[in-house]
Scaffold this active site. Structure first.
Site, mmCIF file in Angstrom:
data_model
loop_
_atom_site.group_PDB
_atom_site.id
_atom_site.type_symbol
_atom_site.label_atom_id
_atom_site.label_comp_id
_atom_site.label_asym_id
_atom_site.label_seq_id
_atom_site.Cartn_x
_atom_site.Cartn_y
_atom_site.Cartn_z
ATOM 1 N N GLU A 7 -17.455 1.255 -2.468
ATOM 2 C CA GLU A 7 -17.398 -0.197 -2.680
ATOM 3 C C GLU A 7 -16.863 -0.936 -1.450
ATOM 4 O O GLU A 7 -16.111 -0.377 -0.642
ATOM 5 C CB GLU A 7 -16.534 -0.525 -3.898
ATOM 6 N N LYS A 140 -4.775 0.880 -11.516
ATOM 7 C CA LYS A 140 -3.709 0.479 -10.594
ATOM 8 C C LYS A 140 -2.359 0.392 -11.290
ATOM 9 O O LYS A 140 -2.242 -0.111 -12.402
ATOM 10 C CB LYS A 140 -4.051 -0.863 -9.958
HETATM 11 N N1 PSU Z 1 -9.215 0.445 -5.559
HETATM 12 C C1 PSU Z 1 -8.342 0.354 -4.533
HETATM 13 N N2 PSU Z 1 -8.129 -0.879 -3.971
HETATM 14 C C2 PSU Z 1 -8.797 -2.000 -4.403
HETATM 15 C C3 PSU Z 1 -9.722 -1.893 -5.492
HETATM 16 C C4 PSU Z 1 -9.900 -0.644 -6.029
HETATM 17 O O1 PSU Z 1 -7.734 1.352 -4.120
HETATM 18 O O2 PSU Z 1 -8.588 -3.077 -3.858
HETATM 19 C C5 PSU Z 1 -10.456 -3.135 -5.978
HETATM 20 C C6 PSU Z 1 -11.728 -2.735 -6.715
HETATM 21 O O3 PSU Z 1 -12.784 -3.431 -6.124
HETATM 22 C C7 PSU Z 1 -11.503 -3.189 -8.142
HETATM 23 C C8 PSU Z 1 -10.677 -4.422 -7.921
HETATM 24 O O4 PSU Z 1 -12.709 -3.435 -8.837
HETATM 25 O O5 PSU Z 1 -9.736 -3.958 -6.933
HETATM 26 C C9 PSU Z 1 -10.017 -4.945 -9.188
HETATM 27 O O6 PSU Z 1 -9.813 -6.319 -9.059
HETATM 28 P P1 PSU Z 1 -9.476 -7.233 -10.350
HETATM 29 O O7 PSU Z 1 -8.156 -6.695 -10.822
HETATM 30 O O8 PSU Z 1 -9.388 -8.635 -9.856
HETATM 31 O O9 PSU Z 1 -10.591 -6.999 -11.313
#
Ligand code: PSU
Ligand code: MN
Length: 285
Positions: A7, A140
């Site tokens: 991604e 996360k």
């Molecule tokens: N994994 C990581 N770092 C990131 C992400 C994933 O180690 O920055 C990103 C991915 O693109 C994931 C996004 O879909 O963070 C989630 O963002 P939100 O919480 O706004 O959906």
């Protein structure tokens, strides 16, 4: 040849600018070393692409691309703007390109304080729509990990552990949640993924914990997070800005410790994803 989706939001918004291209180079090398082909996914010139070249990734990062989830992907295509794909849109584009395996760091999920301020990542619902196996270190650690695990259950998403019984929380290996099943053997896991993707046409989450030397202890992480949350609330960030802001603040507060763990786990997930993708192809997918 087996392909592994990568991604662009992780590169554009998840790590500091100067770490992005070195990380991209490492991830593509890891995939190739395992006999698979990297498929960098993003939106360039109004096109949803699953075959971005190194130059295209580099130019995309330079324009500080919009973060795209399944809600605003179509708008970027319609208005022909550039965009970085998150987990949800990387899954969508991978699925439409016939790519079955995708590696990332940690999924988005249910943010804390959802009782008063509802913020749930579009990443979770994407698993109910797109037939892609996502290798991630769970979700996360900035989230409500147990609530996120429950929501995956409610959505009917299969969550399996690669050599773990515990649902990992990104830079923290441990959590109070579990997985549906543990797989220790790569061939067996690859067979299950083929079976399940074909059976349901929906996604599977493969949890691969952060490598132990890079893992951050729960209590230590909680200290970093409390300060990062303070800064986020002071800065008034909201919506799509929350995750990038908190990740950036954590890296600063921990003097690089969370970033080092993030990089280590993404590389490890990419290696496992490439090995699984190669096995899925070898067994006839
Ligand atoms: N994994 C990581 N770092 C990131 C992400 C994933 O180690 O920055 C990103 C991915 O693109 C994931 C996004 O879909 O963070 C989630 O963002 P939100 O919480 O706004 O959906
Ligand atoms: Mn959100």
């Amino acid at each position: 040849m087996a392909r592994v989706a990568l991604e662009t939001t992780l590169l554009a918004h998840g790590v500091p600018r100067d770490a992005a291209m070195p990380l991209y180079d490492e991830l593509t090398a890891i995939v190739e070393r395992e006999g698979a082909r990297p498929a960098a996914i993003g939106v360039v010139g109004g096109q949803a692409r699953s075959d971005l070249s190194r130059d295209e990734v580099e130019s995309l990062l330079e324009v500080r691309p919009t973060k795209l989830n399944t809600a605003n992907l179509g708008l970027a295509l319609f208005r022909k703007t550039a965009g970085a794909t998150t987990v949800s849109t990387t899954m969508e584009i991978a699925a439409s390109s016939g790519i079955a395996v995708f590696a990332t760091g940690g999924l988005g999920g249910v943010h804390k304080h959802y009782g008063t301020q509802l913020d749930v990542s579009a990443d979770l619902a994407a698993f109910t729509r797109f037939p892609v196996a996502v290798v991630a270190s769970g979700v996360k650690s900035i989230l409500d990990v147990v609530a996120t695990r429950e929501l995956l259950e409610s959505l009917g998403v299969p969550v399996v552990g690669f050599r773990t019984d515990v649902f990992p929380a990104f830079t923290v290996a441990d959590s109070d949640a579990g997985v549906d099943a543990r797989f220790d053997d790569e061939d067996e896991l690859a067979d299950f993924l083929r079976f399940e993707l074909r059976r349901t046409g929906r996604g599977v989450l493969v949890c691969n914990p952060v490598p132990p030397p890079s893992a951050i202890a729960k209590e230590r992480f909680a200290g970093f997070l409390a300060e990062a949350e303070r800064r986020a609330s002071h800065a008034g960030v909201s919506g799509r800005g929350v995750t990038p802001f908190v990740l950036g603040a954590l890296a600063e507060i921990s003097a690089g410790e969370t970033l080092a763990a993030n990089l280590a786990l993404v590389k490890n997930n990419t290696r496992v994803a490439a090995r699984l993708a190669s096995r899925m192809v070898a067994s006839g997918n």
